[in-house]
Design an enzyme around this catalytic site. Sequence first.
Site, PDB file in Angstrom:
ATOM      1  N   CYS A  16     -23.536 -25.615  53.941  1.00 25.46           N
ATOM      2  CA  CYS A  16     -23.685 -24.883  53.531  1.00 25.46           C
ATOM      3  C   CYS A  16     -23.111 -23.379  53.837  1.00 25.46           C
ATOM      4  O   CYS A  16     -22.281 -23.364  54.399  1.00 25.46           O
ATOM      5  CB  CYS A  16     -25.224 -24.029  53.116  1.00 25.46           C
ATOM      6  SG  CYS A  16     -25.621 -23.847  55.122  1.00 25.46           S
ATOM      7  N   CYS A  30     -22.403 -22.926  57.063  1.00 22.29           N
ATOM      8  CA  CYS A  30     -21.078 -23.169  57.856  1.00 22.29           C
ATOM      9  C   CYS A  30     -20.214 -22.729  57.862  1.00 22.29           C
ATOM     10  O   CYS A  30     -19.410 -22.436  58.960  1.00 22.29           O
ATOM     11  CB  CYS A  30     -21.420 -24.545  57.570  1.00 22.29           C
ATOM     12  SG  CYS A  30     -22.823 -25.607  57.748  1.00 22.29           S
ATOM     13  N   ASP A  32       6.954   1.085  36.143  1.00 23.76           N
ATOM     14  CA  ASP A  32       8.861   1.230  35.818  1.00 23.76           C
ATOM     15  C   ASP A  32       9.153   0.684  34.616  1.00 23.76           C
ATOM     16  O   ASP A  32       8.038   0.128  33.802  1.00 23.76           O
ATOM     17  CB  ASP A  32       9.675   0.040  36.885  1.00 23.76           C
ATOM     18  CG  ASP A  32      10.787   0.225  36.631  1.00 23.76           C
ATOM     19  OD1 ASP A  32      11.252   1.087  37.091  1.00 23.76           O
ATOM     20  OD2 ASP A  32      11.137  -0.946  36.832  1.00 23.76           O
ATOM     21  N   ASP A  50       8.877  -4.675  38.570  1.00 23.20           N
ATOM     22  CA  ASP A  50       9.773  -6.157  38.144  1.00 23.20           C
ATOM     23  C   ASP A  50      11.442  -5.995  39.474  1.00 23.20           C
ATOM     24  O   ASP A  50      11.722  -6.844  39.711  1.00 23.20           O
ATOM     25  CB  ASP A  50      10.363  -6.201  37.090  1.00 23.20           C
ATOM     26  CG  ASP A  50      11.548  -6.301  36.492  1.00 23.20           C
ATOM     27  OD1 ASP A  50      11.442  -4.813  37.572  1.00 23.20           O
ATOM     28  OD2 ASP A  50      12.092  -6.957  35.665  1.00 23.20           O
ATOM     29  N   ASP A  70      10.747  -1.963  43.131  1.00 25.89           N
ATOM     30  CA  ASP A  70       9.109  -1.854  43.241  1.00 25.89           C
ATOM     31  C   ASP A  70       8.838  -2.234  44.187  1.00 25.89           C
ATOM     32  O   ASP A  70       7.981  -1.579  44.410  1.00 25.89           O
ATOM     33  CB  ASP A  70       9.167  -2.086  41.711  1.00 25.89           C
ATOM     34  CG  ASP A  70       9.721  -1.675  40.627  1.00 25.89           C
ATOM     35  OD1 ASP A  70      10.428  -0.534  40.892  1.00 25.89           O
ATOM     36  OD2 ASP A  70      10.179  -2.551  39.480  1.00 25.89           O
TER      37      ASP A  70
END
Length: 755
Positions: free
Chosen positions: A19, A22, A440, A639, A643
């Site tokens: 559970c 734990c 960008d 990308d 960046d």
Amino acid sequence: MEKKEVSKKIELNITGMSCASCAAALQNSLSTTKGIAKASVNIATEKASVEYDDGVLAVKDIIRVVEKTGYGVLSEADSADEKDKSEEEFEKARKRLIYSSVLSGTIMLLMMIHMFIIPVPGYLVMIALIGFPVIFVTGRHVHHGAWKALMNKRPNMDVLVSMGSLPPYVIGLAGLFIEIQTFIEMATTIMTLHLVGKFLEARAKGKASQAIRKLIHMGAKTANVLRDGIEIQTDVKDLVTGDVMVIRPGEKIPTDGLVTEGSSSVDESMVSGEPLPVTKKPDDEVVGATINKLGMMKVKVTKVGKDTFLSNVIRLVEECQGTKVPIQEFADRITGYFVPVILFLTVFTFASFNIFPEFHRSIIQWGAEFLPWINPDLPMLTLSFVTATAVLVIACPCALGLGTPTALMVGSGIGAEKGILIRNGEAVQTMKEIRCIAFDKTGTITMGKPDVTGIKTASDIRENDLLMYAASVENASEHPLAHAVVEKALGENIALIEAKEFTSISGLGVEGKVDGSHILIGNRKLMSERNISFTAFEKDLSDFENDAKTAMIVSKDGTVIGILAVSDPVKKNSAQAVAELEKMGIRTAMITGDNKRTAEAIAKSVGISHVISEVLPDGKVNEIKNLQDKFGMTAMVGDGINDAPALKQANVGIAIGTGTDIAIEASDITIVRGELDSLITAVKLSRATFRKITENYFWAWLYNAVAVPVAMLGLLHPMIGAGAMSLSSLNVVYNSLRLKKVNIEPDFLSGSDRL
């Protein structure tokens, strides 16, 4: 404790957790260990993610901490066979449930006959014998877990169930020797209902995590490769970079590679969520586990094992499932105290019934008027025992612990199927608060594949000469604009000359010597800095820029000899995606190194409201900070390598998957396909996932807040409590599974917005 610099990260597959308590206990043990900077334990995935200093401790030391806390760690071999292990555990749960249900059902049948039809001879002995395997065989793992938890002074759910079933059974045995009410029926029913709940929970969690298993099994098992000119079949794990694979129509591509011969259409839907096949020809990249649809191809292996795209997707999804959302931190702290508090309330309830019998008797008598399971005529000692047992078994810390991880498991799986990789759970919560998204330009809003679409030369310069000088210098550059110039020159069959003394001027341009002449290529700012006049071309520059083209000024030995105009087409659906973002209350901005006129023209064509132009690569971070000051929480979409710092600075970094590995590693979310309509899906998915997390916590808190006090008043039978406890956990898991029914497509594609 001061944490040392982290040098390694490891993920362990944990066994023995039952559970959320734990997970909280193990996380606390790991987090307080010297040399461990950060630890996160996920009850839903049963994994522990640990960041540690390998100069202070080794992996075996971390495993020792886990084992000392009372849990186990799967070996690497066992982890590789994790699917079989999970199925084995599920099968064990199913068998326990069947045995326990048959035996408990028999006891309940005998009880009905004994109570309502005819006394059963030796009834108590009979149910004691039938109930023994239920409590001590099918429930053995529960008592074992409870014992370990108590020995570690960290009581968990097993303790509650064990104490709710063992004492009633033992007290029921006393009926063999003294006149006392038997509780054996109650004990076996409580254990059986607990096993029912665990079985259904395991099945539901299996559905929640099926996306990972689906990804794992997408890969091909074998590959046909050419060795010494002979085609042989080999196991995929035996492939090495440089091998040439032969891939026929209908076959899966075994691993990532580069097409060397042939052409075909490839189904890449598992990569991008895009249903239409993609044409592949020599020099095109292909991804492992995608399906070759038409022609035969030969593919050179470029990546194997953990370096492949599919392996990285699985890793990113697992990282998301292993992380924690900030809202979970409070729930985790509460869960750590939950079971001890319930144990205290159990003792308090038992004592209160015997100290204030008249008060509790009056409540019991009131409840008996409309609750058929309440018997007000029982002795107060019996009532106090039954009520205390009900408090034990109705409390449910599991629902609290499962609230976030199950929602993240389902959400990240849905994202992976649609080409959206959420690698950081925190981004799910942060994304709903985003007020601005910065883009960008090149490769994000535009295709990133520019073409030369305009040329203006000085009166004494031929176009081919201008292209020769420009392309010879740009041939040494990696910039997309440079590639466009080189491709244009090569397309005109212009012979290039190797440039000497090449220099890239960040954010401004390039320079070099071609055939003894100094060639400078760049923007207005670069020419102004070098005191090179370009007034004769001012009108041409303005015309190009107003048409959303990037103008590159070319000078030879300090004199401008012409302009090259490069245009980069805008991606499809970019305008619709931006419009929908604005409609959702998210402001849009574009950050680019391009000049103001070009930037504003492109921004206008897609509907972006805030334009930041002429930004050098190292200035993007400051611009993100400015947007955060102006609008609040800001996401960045990019990308390129330049960046990456801005993606880190943003509250949520979103990488276009067609970009560089560095940008993807710096991001919180990766859009594999690269189209901006996927960004809408990512935003909606994040919002929907967080909504499920908050719903899960609401129902879990409401359940415990109502159920425990009602049980303390004596108005719930323990058997009803055990059933309600199981249902509470199941409600959380199945509520998370309902994420699959939520529409997360963009409005302009789906025609509706159900979020």
